[in-house]
Structure formats: C-alpha cells, structure tokens
Enzyme design. Structure first.
Site, PDB file in Angstrom:
ATOM      1  N   ARG A 201     -77.553  -3.481  49.740  1.00 20.67           N
ATOM      2  CA  ARG A 201     -77.434  -3.356  48.136  1.00 20.67           C
ATOM      3  C   ARG A 201     -76.235  -3.168  47.902  1.00 20.67           C
ATOM      4  NH1 ARG A 201     -80.791   0.930  44.253  1.00 20.67           N
ATOM      5  NH2 ARG A 201     -78.461   2.258  44.608  1.00 20.67           N
TER       6      ARG A 201
ATOM      7  N   THR B  29     -75.124  -5.067  41.122  1.00 21.81           N
ATOM      8  CA  THR B  29     -76.884  -5.427  40.719  1.00 21.81           C
ATOM      9  C   THR B  29     -78.035  -4.897  41.413  1.00 21.81           C
ATOM     10  OG1 THR B  29     -76.703  -6.956  42.700  1.00 21.81           O
ATOM     11  CG2 THR B  29     -75.655  -7.984  40.496  1.00 21.81           C
TER      12      THR B  29
ATOM     13  N   ASP C  24     -77.754  10.627  49.494  1.00 23.49           N
ATOM     14  CA  ASP C  24     -77.637   9.488  50.255  1.00 23.49           C
ATOM     15  C   ASP C  24     -77.722   9.759  52.154  1.00 23.49           C
ATOM     16  OD1 ASP C  24     -76.284   7.347  52.679  1.00 23.49           O
ATOM     17  OD2 ASP C  24     -75.935   6.286  50.853  1.00 23.49           O
TER      18      ASP C  24
ATOM     19  N   ASP D  55     -75.454   8.789  54.547  1.00 20.98           N
ATOM     20  CA  ASP D  55     -74.755   9.326  54.775  1.00 20.98           C
ATOM     21  C   ASP D  55     -74.778  11.280  55.504  1.00 20.98           C
ATOM     22  OD1 ASP D  55     -73.097   7.908  54.038  1.00 20.98           O
ATOM     23  OD2 ASP D  55     -73.048   8.151  51.860  1.00 20.98           O
TER      24      ASP D  55
END
Length: 246
Positions: free
Chosen positions: A140, A144, A238, A241
């Site tokens: 991603r 944007t 995340d 992560d």
C-alpha cells in the site's frame, strides 16, 4: 490539522455460556454486525474475545502475540474449510459398522498476501497436509492508500482449485481486491475463493462484499472503522511488524 475520521461505536454484550445468568457474564466489545450473506463472522465466544484481547494489547510481547494469533488463525482456517463443498461418503469402522459421513470434493490451495498473510500459512498447513500455497505481493502506498502489485507466484492449476486467500488485516480492501482480480485473471471462479482474515473494517467489508458477491469472507472480527490514515481502529497495530520483528 487533519480532522479525525468518525467511526461508529463498537457494540458490547455479555459473553459466556448460555446456561450462565447474564449478571454472571462479563461485558466485552464484540464484532460489528454486517448484513451481507457472503460475509461470515466467527461466533463471539469468550475464547475468541480473550485471544483478540491478547493480540490487541500493545504490551503483549512478540512470542505471545504469535502464539495467540496462531490460535485465532487456526479457528479461521477450520471455519473456512466448513464452507467448502462435501459429498456423502460412507465408511466401515473397525468394529464392522457403517458410518454415513462426508468428504471434501475438489482440490484446494492457499494464497497469502505478503508479508502479513504468510503468518497464516502454517495454520492452513496444520489443517491441510501438503497443501499448495501461492503468494501475491501487494504493498500500500502510504500517501494515497492505493495498492500496488509487485509479485505473484501461483500454482499452475490454480483455476481448478478452491482458493483460501490469506491476509490478517482487512482495512480499505484495496490489497484484497487486487489479489482477487489477480486470481480471477488466472481463471479462478469468484465463487471458489474464500478470504480469511482476523480483523476487518466495516468500510472494507462493504465495498468488498458488493464488488464480489459470489466470494465468501470469513473474519474473526469487524472493528469500528478506519481513522484518517485508513488504519483499522481500535485495531492491533501493524500485524506483520508485531508477528515478525517487534
């Protein structure tokens, strides 16, 4: 200053066995209800809520995050397999009696959306020995929020298989949408794709379920919504992560 995105309040309910009085059950946040026939949310049991509580906690250490995430992934895979077609299959037991059972009809494979989706591969292997697994790399753009396809490696006969698409976090749905488009371009019928994920946003579910009405989604939890950065809230951070590095 950016205005924070508005999200609906998550519903709460008493969780526990049916036989226990309501006043003896703790109140917990449960999944937001969705109205799509092709979206299935795991039952909001005390076990599931407790596991989700552990992996959402910012103080949970990596080893525990992996352990409890794997337990939820196993629940998701088992439920996903329930949505595959079966046929009647009678067998004879060791005592000579007939048992009228069923067996799965067809071939399956897993496809993980890298890298977080790879964390779900072992759960699928634990349930389906020697299962073939493909990979799609979609990242991603943080500015944007749009997905970009970088890489895919899929079984040559994937068009003949039922596909379990794996990605733990389902935010805007952009990555999952691109992954489904890749699968369909390789000949996989939409109704042979099951998308498994741990936590989804209502926005992602809404756009995805409408765009792919024949595809089935199996999720553990639909959260409140997305913040101004299109992150799931309250979420868990995340996933990749926390699973691989933190």
């Amino acid at each position: 200053m950016a205005t924070p995105a508005k999200t609906a309040q998550s519903p709460t309910q008493c969780v526990g066995p049916d036989y226990r009085p309501e006043q003896q059950k703790p109140t917990a946040t449960v999944s937001t209800a969705v109205s799509y026939d092709n979206v299935h949310t795991l039952p909001q049991t005390p076990q599931l809520i407790a596991l989700l509580t552990m992996i959402r906690d910012k103080n949970t250490q990596r080893a525990d995050f992996i352990f409890y995430s794997n337990r939820i992934i196993r629940l998701l895979v088992e439920e996903g397999l329930n949505h595959l077609p079966v046929v009647e299959h009678a067998i004879t037991t060791p005592v000579g009696r007939t048992y009228a059972g069923v067996q799965f009809q067809g071939k399956i494979c897993g496809v993980s959306i890298m890298r977080a989706g790879e964390a779900m591969e072992q759960g699928l292997r634990d349930c389906c020995r020697s299962v073939r697994i493909g990979k799609i790399l979609i990242q991603r753009d943080e500015e944007t929020s749009q997905p970009k396809l970088f890489y895919d490696k899929l079984p040559e006969d994937i068009a003949e298989r039922w596909v379990l698409l794996l990605d733990p976090m389902f935010a805007t749905g952009g990555s999952a949408t691109m992954a489904v488009d890749v699968l369909k371009s390789r000949g996989v019928p939409e109704n042979r794709i099951l998308f498994l994920n741990l936590i989804a946003s209502p926005e992602g579910i809404d756009s995805f379920a409408k765009r792919f009405p024949k595809l089935r989604v199996v999720t553990a939890f639909v959260d409140q919504g997305l913040d101004e950065k299109n992150y799931i809230v309250p979420g868990l951070g995340d996933f990749g992560d926390r699973f691989y590095t933190m």
